[in-house]
Enzyme design. Structure first.
Site, PDB file in Angstrom:
ATOM      1  N   ASP A   1       0.829  -1.212   0.000  1.00 18.87           N
ATOM      2  CA  ASP A   1       0.000   0.000   0.000  1.00 18.87           C
ATOM      3  C   ASP A   1       0.859   1.256   0.000  1.00 18.87           C
ATOM      4  O   ASP A   1       0.751   2.119   0.867  1.00 18.87           O
ATOM      5  CB  ASP A   1      -0.983  -0.004   1.174  1.00 18.87           C
ATOM      6  CG  ASP A   1      -2.208  -0.871   0.897  1.00 18.87           C
ATOM      7  OD1 ASP A   1      -2.167  -1.664  -0.062  1.00 18.87           O
ATOM      8  OD2 ASP A   1      -3.198  -0.762   1.641  1.00 18.87           O
TER       9      ASP A   1
ATOM     10  N   HIS B   1      -2.054  -2.946   6.720  1.00 20.94           N
ATOM     11  CA  HIS B   1      -3.418  -3.038   6.190  1.00 20.94           C
ATOM     12  C   HIS B   1      -4.490  -2.340   7.014  1.00 20.94           C
ATOM     13  O   HIS B   1      -5.583  -2.128   6.522  1.00 20.94           O
ATOM     14  CB  HIS B   1      -3.757  -4.525   6.029  1.00 20.94           C
ATOM     15  CG  HIS B   1      -4.929  -4.843   5.142  1.00 20.94           C
ATOM     16  ND1 HIS B   1      -5.213  -4.163   3.976  1.00 20.94           N
ATOM     17  CD2 HIS B   1      -5.888  -5.808   5.243  1.00 20.94           C
ATOM     18  CE1 HIS B   1      -6.280  -4.694   3.408  1.00 20.94           C
ATOM     19  NE2 HIS B   1      -6.710  -5.686   4.158  1.00 20.94           N
TER      20      HIS B   1
ATOM     21  N   HIS C   1      -3.648  -2.472  -2.438  1.00 25.51           N
ATOM     22  CA  HIS C   1      -3.794  -1.276  -3.276  1.00 25.51           C
ATOM     23  C   HIS C   1      -2.808  -1.243  -4.437  1.00 25.51           C
ATOM     24  O   HIS C   1      -2.850  -0.295  -5.228  1.00 25.51           O
ATOM     25  CB  HIS C   1      -3.668  -0.009  -2.437  1.00 25.51           C
ATOM     26  CG  HIS C   1      -4.954   0.386  -1.792  1.00 25.51           C
ATOM     27  ND1 HIS C   1      -5.835   1.280  -2.353  1.00 25.51           N
ATOM     28  CD2 HIS C   1      -5.533  -0.024  -0.640  1.00 25.51           C
ATOM     29  CE1 HIS C   1      -6.889   1.417  -1.572  1.00 25.51           C
ATOM     30  NE2 HIS C   1      -6.728   0.635  -0.518  1.00 25.51           N
TER      31      HIS C   1
END
Length: 538
Positions: free
Chosen positions: A311, A467, A344
């Site tokens: 991410d 996360h 992501h």
């Protein structure tokens, strides 16, 4: 007829709702959820409580739970438009545009004169139309060509309209052409055609010399090697909101692709005795907070390696600066920085949460496809010194998964909606033992017993994952066997959380957790490049 106790419960429920609303206004969404839950326990037949809790879940990106609560609000009162509205917003955030469209159509039917409902329905209709168009023109995976293989960054430099080819070179070409004409003998028209062709051709070839425009004043890579001096200059340019020349951006991404392509899906990291490694969680496009991490803990190097646990992009509006910086360090010294894939690093998320729009704005459409390809090469997990398992999301829906199973995953694809790869990227821990449905609507929730068995089965000591936003930037769970680390402080400029990173020193590999606060950044709001329909719900 209501009893006195029932009246009391309704009154207390309203008090909890009021407290929850205040917590929500203060961006304390977890507290708001707890308070709405208390209201629901006292009066479960109030659709407003369910819809409000759904909204709080949405703010925490717990879209699965939001859909459940919104559906319950609809069950309690099928005429309550906010129930459909909240569920539609959660579907949108998950990229389930067709489901969202049905809910917003129902909102419009229930509230035909609501201009806000009309506007959101139109945006949702546009998103569905775009999705159908993309599906219609999409190329099957088996027939897709590598974007990277079509790019030669060496040829990217001056454009024909701004060629800096020296005039004397063009004149020399003309002289040579005249000599040919004199020897061979041509008609006047033919002579003119030859001369024009030579001059234009000379300038055209000059435009593809690969030389960067002289007016470009930013960081430059000399030759093929990405150096520390270049990376420092590039970061300083980014800090001052300057851009990197596309030639060098291509060079960084393409070189990173070659490095990642050679790696397994599970990477083993060896930290020598007396040395250390730093593990960071989500940074989500918060470039100025990344610079602060380096200020606090030093730049990545062979002696000061980092593992960034997925991410890197989306949400924050400096994702291009983040990804080029991390990739540049990977090119400079592959053992100075390790990069794991997060949920992501995928097309579906990047379309919605801003990275795709940001890349299109700051670089080009071709970079959108290039990043999507390179993200598929990122490893899925790491093991440090055979003892610490590091993954973005979490564990699995079945017991008995071995490290060899993770190594065997074919990761060169977009994340599937189920299976080991999906669960590595999406799952979350839960306080209760066993397994449960995911509050996100993807992956699952797993308890401390699941963590313990996985670690024992693979002779590991600790699971580190990311996360999830945590108020202190980290959280230790499952009897100390699991640590969540999140490195984007004041997430999306509204959560008020700290960031954290973890240093492990060999040989004992005990976690040393460092927390930090957000630093100022230029006045560009999070999600500035996200799809318009999603910004409307944030």
């Amino acid at each position: 007829m209501e009893t006195k106790n029932e009246n009391s419960d309704v009154s207390r429920a309203e008090e909890f709702k009021s407290q929850a609303n205040e917590a929500f206004k203060g961006h304390k969404y977890s507290s708001a959820i707890d308070l709405y839950t208390k209201a629901i326990e006292l009066n479960s037949n109030n659709a407003v409580y369910w819809a409000n809790r759904a909204f709080a879940h949405t703010k925490l990106e717990e879209y699965g739970s939001a859909i459940q609560d919104a559906s319950k609000a609809i069950e309690v009162d099928s005429r309550y438009s906010k129930g459909y509205y909240r569920r539609g917003a959660a579907y949108l955030a998950m990229g389930k545009f067709k489901d969202a469209l049905k809910d917003f159509q129902q909102v419009k039917r229930l509230s035909p004169n609501d201009p806000d409902a009309t506007r959101k329905l139109k945006e949702c209709e546009k998103a569905v139309m775009k999705l159908k168009f993309e599906e219609a023109i999409s190329v099957p995976v088996s027939e897709r060509r590598s974007v990277a293989e079509s790019i030669d960054f060496h040829t990217i430099g001056n454009k024909p309209r701004s060629s800096s080819m020296p005039t004397k070179t063009a004149l020399a070409a003309v002289v040579a052409a005249v000599m040919v004409v004199a020897v061979r003998g041509f008609a006047t028209t033919e002579i003119l055609m030859v001369l024009v062709s030579v001059v234009l051709g000379t300038f055209w070839w000059g435009s593809f010399s690969g030389k960067v425009e002289p007016q470009y004043s930013g960081a430059r890579i000399e030759g093929e090697e990405v150096t520390l001096d270049f990376v420092k200059t590039m970061m300083e340019d980014f800090k001052n909101q300057k851009t990197l020349h596309k030639r060098y951006a291509y060079q960084i991404v393409l070189q990173t692709r070659q490095i990642l392509l050679a790696l397994p899906s599970l990477v083993d990291i060896s930290v020598p005795h007396g040395k250390h490694i730093t593990v960071c969680g989500d940074v989500h496009g918060q470039f100025y907070d990344l610079l602060n991490i380096f200020e606090l803990n030093g730049l990545p190097s062979e002696e000061n390696p980092y593992l960034f646990n997925g991410d890197f992009v989306d949400r924050g509006s400096f994702s291009v600066e983040i990804i080029l910086t991390l990739f540049a360090f990977k090119c400079m010294c592959p053992s100075s920085i390790y990069l794991a894939r997060g949920n992501h690093e995928s097309k579906s998320m990047n379309k919605i949460y801003g990275f795709e729009g940001e890349v299109r704005s700051k670089l080009s459409e071709k970079f959108v496809d290039l990043f999507a390809e390179v993200f598929c090469y990122l490893p899925l997990a790491h093991v440090i010194n055979g003892k610490v398992f590091v993954v973005h999301g979490g564990l699995f829906s079945v017991d008995g998964v071995k490290l060899s199973d993770i190594r065997a995953i074919d990761r060169f694809c977009e994340p599937p909606e189920e299976g080991l790869m999906c669960e590595l990227l999406w799952s979350d821990p839960q306080p209760l033992p066993g397994r449960g449905p995911s509050k996100r609507g993807v992956g699952l929730s797993f308890g401390g017993d699941v963590t313990k068995r996985f670690l024992q089965d693979n002779n590991l000591d600790l699971l580190v994952r990311s996360h999830e936003v945590k108020d202190e930037g980290y959280e230790v769970e499952h009897d100390g066997k699991l640590i969540t680390v999140f490195s984007a402080p004041n997430y999306c400029d509204q959560m008020g959380n700290k960031g954290a990173f973890i240093r492990f020193e060999a040989p004992d590999m005990k976690p040393n957790i460092v927390t930090f606060s957000a630093v100022p950044h230029p006045d560009v709001k999070p999600m500035a490049y996200a799809n318009n329909f999603l910004r409307m719900f944030n």
